[in-house]
Design an enzyme around this catalytic site. Structure first.
Site, PDB file in Angstrom:
ATOM      1  N   LEU A  36      11.192   3.742  10.277  1.00  0.00           N
ATOM      2  CA  LEU A  36      11.320   2.307  10.494  1.00  0.00           C
ATOM      3  C   LEU A  36      10.231   1.820  11.450  1.00  0.00           C
ATOM      4  CD1 LEU A  36      13.337   0.245   9.281  1.00  0.00           C
ATOM      5  CD2 LEU A  36      14.469   0.210  11.510  1.00  0.00           C
ATOM      6  N   GLY A  37       8.997   2.239  11.136  1.00  0.00           N
ATOM      7  CA  GLY A  37       7.852   1.698  11.843  1.00  0.00           C
ATOM      8  C   GLY A  37       7.496   0.337  11.277  1.00  0.00           C
ATOM      9  N   ARG A  45      13.995   9.522  13.968  1.00  0.00           N
ATOM     10  CA  ARG A  45      14.396  10.581  14.904  1.00  0.00           C
ATOM     11  C   ARG A  45      15.360  10.057  15.965  1.00  0.00           C
ATOM     12  NH1 ARG A  45       8.513  13.009  16.186  1.00  0.00           N
ATOM     13  NH2 ARG A  45       8.025  10.810  15.862  1.00  0.00           N
ATOM     14  N   GLY A  83       5.078   7.137   1.629  1.00  0.00           N
ATOM     15  CA  GLY A  83       4.726   7.766   2.898  1.00  0.00           C
ATOM     16  C   GLY A  83       3.662   8.833   2.714  1.00  0.00           C
ATOM     17  N   ARG A  84       4.103  10.060   2.515  1.00  0.00           N
ATOM     18  CA  ARG A  84       3.224  11.185   2.235  1.00  0.00           C
ATOM     19  C   ARG A  84       3.891  12.084   1.207  1.00  0.00           C
ATOM     20  NH1 ARG A  84      -0.304   8.582   4.080  1.00  0.00           N
ATOM     21  NH2 ARG A  84      -1.724   9.117   5.809  1.00  0.00           N
ATOM     22  N   GLU A 107      -2.602  15.768  -3.622  1.00  0.00           N
ATOM     23  CA  GLU A 107      -3.362  14.726  -4.313  1.00  0.00           C
ATOM     24  C   GLU A 107      -4.865  14.897  -4.041  1.00  0.00           C
ATOM     25  OE1 GLU A 107      -3.194  10.885  -1.411  1.00  0.00           O
ATOM     26  OE2 GLU A 107      -1.247  11.401  -2.290  1.00  0.00           O
ATOM     27  N   HIS A 154      -2.051   6.427  -4.757  1.00  0.00           N
ATOM     28  CA  HIS A 154      -2.150   6.224  -3.312  1.00  0.00           C
ATOM     29  C   HIS A 154      -2.911   4.934  -2.994  1.00  0.00           C
ATOM     30  CE1 HIS A 154      -2.211   8.546   0.784  1.00  0.00           C
ATOM     31  NE2 HIS A 154      -1.938   7.261   0.947  1.00  0.00           N
ATOM     32  N   ALA A 193      -1.002   1.969  -2.171  1.00  0.00           N
ATOM     33  CA  ALA A 193      -0.060   1.018  -1.576  1.00  0.00           C
ATOM     34  C   ALA A 193      -0.686   0.226  -0.440  1.00  0.00           C
ATOM     35  CB  ALA A 193       1.190   1.737  -1.079  1.00  0.00           C
TER      36      ALA A 193
END
Length: 316
Positions: A149-150, A173, A229-230, A259, A277, A279
């Site tokens: 939630l950045g 976290r 994300g990754r 990738e 990739h 986004a």
């Protein structure tokens, strides 16, 4: 003496003029070969490196750059930057947190809509002169879960809650006391409580295969996974198995393990939508990203606090 920037990224070239306008000399090295050559040839002059998470910067490369004072990472992720080596050498590191958050959030919702509503499949069907009407789920009023939630996660949550009247839960976290959304203590619990699970967390050892077969099982046969994300956050083989078996309903993927290579097992599935990739890619995001680098460098070289510093481990 002017400052020399080693540019390892290849996605913001059309906005690098923002650095040149401020007097920075740029050395472009977007490939592994040009990177090694640039460090060998110009290493004694380079005091800034511009990179991104998957490209990173290694300890041995830092050792070959005696003037290096700051590493600027575009995007939020920094998984391949050796933070311990940077700390040991007194090198500052910044990232691009928030610079492309709106763009990534837009793409996330586009992937979610495309995947859940079956847009690519419907388009392909019409192009084959078919007229097949399939009932697909709607998004409105559903439950969205976000891992991370950045700035990106918050932008996604805002669009989902205000645009689609979704209830939003999240896992990080540590819970965020300022957040209006529901905190879940772990990813498994989050997956079991939502219809759509969005991954907006950085890569690295701490999040590798965070989403495994058990999390996908918890998401369930009506659930959808979206990863912006990754790729390393998801166990790819477990995902392929889950998609093929109907353990989950579908997936929208902008990032992949290894990738740009994408497993053939994903390409043959009809319930997955994939993008390369992109986004975080838009003209607006590229300009904002490079401007943030400029602002961080101006702060660094004038002795002011950095705008987006990373917390480094203690030197050793």
């Amino acid at each position: 003496m002017g400052h020399v920037v080693l540019v390892l990224v290849e996605t913001v070239n059309d906005c690098l003029y923002l650095l040149e306008d401020q007097g920075y000399e740029l050395i472009l090295a977007p490939s592994a070969a040009s990177r090694a050559e640039a460090i060998a040839t110009h290493g004694a002059r380079i005091d800034v490196v511009l990179t991104r998470g998957p490209l990173g910067l290694r300890d041995d490369e830092m050792a070959a750059l005696p003037l290096l004072g700051i590493i600027c990472v575009i995007g939020a992720g920094y998984e391949e930057v050796d933070l311990q080596a940077a700390s040991n050498r007194g090198i500052k590191v910044t990232n691009g947190a928030g610079a492309n958050a709106s763009c990534v959030a837009d793409h996330t919702l586009a992937l979610l809509l495309s995947t859940v509503r079956g847009i690519p499949q419907a388009d392909a069907s019409v192009r084959r002169n078919e007229w097949i009407k399939v009932r697909q789920p709607s998004l409105s009023g559903k439950r969205l879960g976000i891992v991370g939630l950045g700035a990106v996660g918050q932008a996604i949550a805002k669009r989902a809650a205000l645009g689609f009247d979704m209830s939003v839960s999240y896992h990080t976290r540590q819970p965020r006391p300022d957040s209006p959304y529901t905190y879940r203590a772990n990813v498994h619990d989050l997956a079991s409580a939502v219809d759509f699970l969005v991954l907006a967390t950085p890569g690295g050892a701490g999040t590798r295969h965070l989403v495994d077969a058990s999390v996908l099982q918890a998401l369930g046969p009506d659930g959808y996974l979206i990863n912006i994300g990754r790729g390393s956050v998801v166990d790819t083989q477990a995902l392929i198995t889950a998609l093929a078996a109907g353990t989950i309903a579908g997936a929208g993927l902008d990032v992949f393990e290894g990738e740009p290579l994408v497993p053939d097992g994903l390409k043959t599935l009809g319930n997955v939508v994939m993008t390369p990739h992109v986004a975080g890619q838009s003209p607006e995001a590229a300009k904002d990203t490079v401007q943030l680098v400029v602002d961080n460098l101006q702060a660094f070289f004038s002795g002011r606090p950095l705008l987006t510093p990373l917390q480094l481990p203690a030197p050793r």
